[in-house]
Design a protein around this motif. Sequence first.
Motif, PDB file in Angstrom:
ATOM      1  N   GLY A 193     -25.586  34.696  11.954  1.00 28.11           N
ATOM      2  CA  GLY A 193     -25.534  34.169  13.312  1.00 28.11           C
ATOM      3  C   GLY A 193     -24.224  34.379  14.029  1.00 28.11           C
ATOM      4  O   GLY A 193     -24.088  33.994  15.195  1.00 28.11           O
ATOM      5  N   THR A 194     -23.238  34.995  13.363  1.00 31.77           N
ATOM      6  CA  THR A 194     -21.947  35.252  14.006  1.00 31.77           C
ATOM      7  C   THR A 194     -22.101  36.297  15.107  1.00 31.77           C
ATOM      8  O   THR A 194     -22.721  37.336  14.920  1.00 31.77           O
ATOM      9  CB  THR A 194     -20.926  35.749  12.968  1.00 31.77           C
ATOM     10  N   LYS A 195     -21.539  36.013  16.259  1.00 36.28           N
ATOM     11  CA  LYS A 195     -21.612  36.938  17.384  1.00 36.28           C
ATOM     12  C   LYS A 195     -20.653  38.109  17.162  1.00 36.28           C
ATOM     13  O   LYS A 195     -19.460  37.898  16.925  1.00 36.28           O
ATOM     14  CB  LYS A 195     -21.268  36.224  18.689  1.00 36.28           C
ATOM     15  N   LEU A 196     -21.184  39.320  17.229  1.00 39.29           N
ATOM     16  CA  LEU A 196     -20.392  40.521  17.020  1.00 39.29           C
ATOM     17  C   LEU A 196     -19.868  41.055  18.351  1.00 39.29           C
ATOM     18  O   LEU A 196     -20.359  40.666  19.419  1.00 39.29           O
ATOM     19  CB  LEU A 196     -21.250  41.584  16.325  1.00 39.29           C
ATOM     20  N   PRO A 197     -18.854  41.932  18.326  1.00 44.67           N
ATOM     21  CA  PRO A 197     -18.337  42.506  19.577  1.00 44.67           C
ATOM     22  C   PRO A 197     -19.446  43.178  20.380  1.00 44.67           C
ATOM     23  O   PRO A 197     -20.308  43.868  19.827  1.00 44.67           O
ATOM     24  CB  PRO A 197     -17.291  43.517  19.103  1.00 44.67           C
ATOM     25  N   CYS A 198     -19.403  42.964  21.710  1.00 47.03           N
ATOM     26  CA  CYS A 198     -20.476  43.482  22.574  1.00 47.03           C
ATOM     27  C   CYS A 198     -19.875  44.187  23.792  1.00 47.03           C
ATOM     28  O   CYS A 198     -19.924  43.645  24.909  1.00 47.03           O
ATOM     29  CB  CYS A 198     -21.398  42.346  23.007  1.00 47.03           C
ATOM     30  N   PRO A 199     -19.294  45.380  23.611  1.00 45.89           N
ATOM     31  CA  PRO A 199     -18.798  46.125  24.777  1.00 45.89           C
ATOM     32  C   PRO A 199     -19.909  46.479  25.752  1.00 45.89           C
ATOM     33  O   PRO A 199     -19.663  46.632  26.947  1.00 45.89           O
ATOM     34  CB  PRO A 199     -18.167  47.374  24.151  1.00 45.89           C
ATOM     35  N   ARG A 200     -21.143  46.593  25.255  1.00 48.76           N
ATOM     36  CA  ARG A 200     -22.265  46.881  26.137  1.00 48.76           C
ATOM     37  C   ARG A 200     -22.475  45.742  27.148  1.00 48.76           C
ATOM     38  O   ARG A 200     -22.746  45.978  28.330  1.00 48.76           O
ATOM     39  CB  ARG A 200     -23.530  47.080  25.305  1.00 48.76           C
ATOM     40  N   GLY A 201     -22.330  44.513  26.681  1.00 47.46           N
ATOM     41  CA  GLY A 201     -22.484  43.369  27.572  1.00 47.46           C
ATOM     42  C   GLY A 201     -21.390  43.319  28.624  1.00 47.46           C
ATOM     43  O   GLY A 201     -21.649  43.012  29.796  1.00 47.46           O
ATOM     44  N   TYR A 202     -20.151  43.627  28.226  1.00 52.49           N
ATOM     45  CA  TYR A 202     -19.057  43.643  29.197  1.00 52.49           C
ATOM     46  C   TYR A 202     -19.267  44.751  30.221  1.00 52.49           C
ATOM     47  O   TYR A 202     -19.017  44.570  31.426  1.00 52.49           O
ATOM     48  CB  TYR A 202     -17.719  43.823  28.477  1.00 52.49           C
TER      49      TYR A 202
ATOM     50  N   PRO B  27     -16.304  31.579   8.455  1.00 52.49           N
ATOM     51  CA  PRO B  27     -14.922  31.915   8.836  1.00 52.49           C
ATOM     52  C   PRO B  27     -14.376  31.064   9.972  1.00 52.49           C
ATOM     53  O   PRO B  27     -13.182  31.157  10.287  1.00 52.49           O
ATOM     54  CB  PRO B  27     -15.037  33.380   9.261  1.00 52.49           C
ATOM     55  N   PHE B  28     -15.232  30.242  10.626  1.00 57.97           N
ATOM     56  CA  PHE B  28     -14.757  29.486  11.786  1.00 57.97           C
ATOM     57  C   PHE B  28     -14.744  27.982  11.519  1.00 57.97           C
ATOM     58  O   PHE B  28     -14.890  27.190  12.439  1.00 57.97           O
ATOM     59  CB  PHE B  28     -15.635  29.791  12.998  1.00 57.97           C
ATOM     60  N   THR B  29     -14.569  27.609  10.250  1.00 55.06           N
ATOM     61  CA  THR B  29     -14.379  26.187   9.963  1.00 55.06           C
ATOM     62  C   THR B  29     -13.021  25.715  10.481  1.00 55.06           C
ATOM     63  O   THR B  29     -12.822  24.516  10.698  1.00 55.06           O
ATOM     64  CB  THR B  29     -14.464  25.933   8.454  1.00 55.06           C
ATOM     65  N   LEU B  30     -12.089  26.656  10.650  1.00 57.16           N
ATOM     66  CA  LEU B  30     -10.789  26.372  11.238  1.00 57.16           C
ATOM     67  C   LEU B  30     -10.631  27.210  12.492  1.00 57.16           C
ATOM     68  O   LEU B  30     -11.268  28.248  12.662  1.00 57.16           O
ATOM     69  CB  LEU B  30      -9.662  26.678  10.242  1.00 57.16           C
ATOM     70  N   CYS B  31      -9.759  26.762  13.398  1.00 57.55           N
ATOM     71  CA  CYS B  31      -9.472  27.494  14.636  1.00 57.55           C
ATOM     72  C   CYS B  31      -8.095  28.148  14.537  1.00 57.55           C
ATOM     73  O   CYS B  31      -7.147  27.511  14.046  1.00 57.55           O
ATOM     74  CB  CYS B  31      -9.504  26.542  15.827  1.00 57.55           C
ATOM     75  N   PRO B  32      -7.938  29.396  15.028  1.00 60.93           N
ATOM     76  CA  PRO B  32      -8.992  30.226  15.625  1.00 60.93           C
ATOM     77  C   PRO B  32      -9.964  30.805  14.597  1.00 60.93           C
ATOM     78  O   PRO B  32     -11.093  31.085  14.918  1.00 60.93           O
ATOM     79  CB  PRO B  32      -8.199  31.332  16.317  1.00 60.93           C
ATOM     80  N   ARG B  33      -9.515  30.984  13.355  1.00 58.97           N
ATOM     81  CA  ARG B  33     -10.403  31.405  12.262  1.00 58.97           C
ATOM     82  C   ARG B  33      -9.672  31.168  10.954  1.00 58.97           C
ATOM     83  O   ARG B  33      -8.440  30.998  10.929  1.00 58.97           O
ATOM     84  CB  ARG B  33     -10.789  32.875  12.403  1.00 58.97           C
ATOM     85  N   VAL B  34     -10.419  31.151   9.869  1.00 59.28           N
ATOM     86  CA  VAL B  34      -9.809  30.957   8.556  1.00 59.28           C
ATOM     87  C   VAL B  34      -8.881  32.143   8.259  1.00 59.28           C
ATOM     88  O   VAL B  34      -9.240  33.302   8.457  1.00 59.28           O
ATOM     89  CB  VAL B  34     -10.897  30.840   7.470  1.00 59.28           C
ATOM     90  N   GLY B  35      -7.678  31.850   7.804  1.00 59.06           N
ATOM     91  CA  GLY B  35      -6.706  32.897   7.493  1.00 59.06           C
ATOM     92  C   GLY B  35      -5.726  33.170   8.601  1.00 59.06           C
ATOM     93  O   GLY B  35      -4.731  33.872   8.394  1.00 59.06           O
ATOM     94  N   ALA B  36      -5.942  32.623   9.824  1.00 62.55           N
ATOM     95  CA  ALA B  36      -5.001  32.804  10.932  1.00 62.55           C
ATOM     96  C   ALA B  36      -3.775  31.929  10.703  1.00 62.55           C
ATOM     97  O   ALA B  36      -3.833  30.943   9.958  1.00 62.55           O
ATOM     98  CB  ALA B  36      -5.677  32.458  12.245  1.00 62.55           C
TER      99      ALA B  36
END
Length: 601
Positions: A176-185, A253-262
Amino acid sequence: MDSSPDKLQPETQQKKSFSDRGRSVVRALTTKDGLIGDYDYAFLFKPNLPFMRRSRRAAPFFGLNDHMPIILAAVLGFQHALSMLAGIITPPIILAGQGGVNLATEDAQYLVSTSLIVCGLCSMVQITRFHIWKSPYYVGTGLISVVGTSFTIIPIASGAFTQMYATGYCPTAADGTKLPCPRGYGALIGTGSLCALLEIALSFTRPRLLKKVFPPLVTGPTVALIGIKLIESGFNNWAGGSGSCAGRPESGPFTLCPRVGAPHALPWGSAEFIGLGFSVFVTIILCERFGSPIMKSCAVVLGLLVGCIIAGATGYFSDTSIRAAPVVSFIWVKTFPLSVYGPIVLPLLAVYIVLMMEAIGDITATCDVSRLEVEGNLFDSRIQGGVLADGLNGMLSGLLTITPLSTFAQNNGVIALTRCANRKAGYACCIFLLIMGIFSKFAAALVSIPSAVLGGMTTFLFSAVAVSGIRIISTVPFTRRNRFILTAALALGFGATLVPNWFQYVFTYDGDNRSLLGFYNAITLVCETGFALTGFIAMFLNLVLQEEVEDEVVDEIQEGVAAAKTADRNDDSMDREEWDRIEKGKGGDDLEKGRDVEKRA
């Protein structure tokens, strides 16, 4: 260029020849008067502290075409650029981030750099003012009317991107993670360029007709709801981020902000994030209270700087992306596939109507603070040229990979504060924007700003948008008809803003007809966008509902009461003056009587 007079009084000087202009340039570069002049530069940098004596001498006013030292033009131009900086970089950072199309870091850096470059170039168009050959029309205002990326597009884009991910237009991972969408931009900027044709067409309409169809009764609540909707995004960033981590998922990976490991990653809403945002917010307030004129106009940028310093000292920054960024960048280094996304056509048409009315209001304010006429043929010509340039800039910005632009209002405050309406300062501002954009290390540093710091700044900016809408509403007389229109328009607008998914389950069609599905998606997107609903309803009711006789009578009664109160005040003051004369007369009579008694004695 515009050969019309730029001052209220008629122009008496003859046009300069090419050799005269050359001598003027040499004199400006080689003499003290041309480089520095006798301006009180300390006025710009002197803070407003309680123990410091404030100067009672006002700074000189520099008109549109007045002589101005080069150094002063550069300083004031840099001040204009700083006052625009926060507004220019915010939309690309938000739309390229987790709240938008989740682009890669290098793409976000490119968009920030290109936004600065495009805004510098398009501002030059507005400032220069070109005459359309063999026509009475112009392109540009000829004033310091600078442009920047519009906040108005953010609510529409956020709703459209959410819909794109939900319908499969943009890709998502298995979890369910949203992937990069240059087409949408690309679909967003392509559709924006097409819809800009509406503003271009409306620019050839008389300003008085535009104000009749789109009065403050329509634009005021629309602008206010745009700001209210944007504050949601600012607050989410303030608490840690507006992307996937805002829901505080228990895994992934988004249990923490901005992401885990940042660097220094924390759960959304942590006290550390709230404190970082407050450091920005409080700095803005302190600059307004104690800052010098140049600090007041750049308070938002100084707040951002203080927040970045605190974030850097406490380990929230990573210089990896800054080191990896190229030294220079320019337009079209990266491109996006342009297309037209049908569901956002109607909302974007509403956006351009709002941008047009904002441009008319901002240009009027710029003429006012620049001490130029705000009525008549020349003023109408400036409005026409400014709206046309605004529409052309909106169309070109999409082709230059940037979301729609709008005329910025905050620079009017800089003009009023520094008492400088000279075009040289405007051109210097554009040059500084180009330099900031070309050197992409600067953009890389801006993109790496922690979300909490950015949220503290954007919340203030977005609130300023809402206050602008409230100010526009305050100019409307509150008759019964106008109150009814505002109530009806704001009822659905507030509702759609507070409950954005209220219309999501109205259409249940899931067939293969993509055109019909796109039409349903368009209606859903409009009905879930509060400011679009408010704008359409207010415009329709304003055209349909007639002014009632009771409203006119109420207005007359109010005017009569006000006149009566004024007359009573005048009568009271006259009565007091007459009574004082009587008392003085009595005093004089008593004194004379006393003297007579003394003589008889």
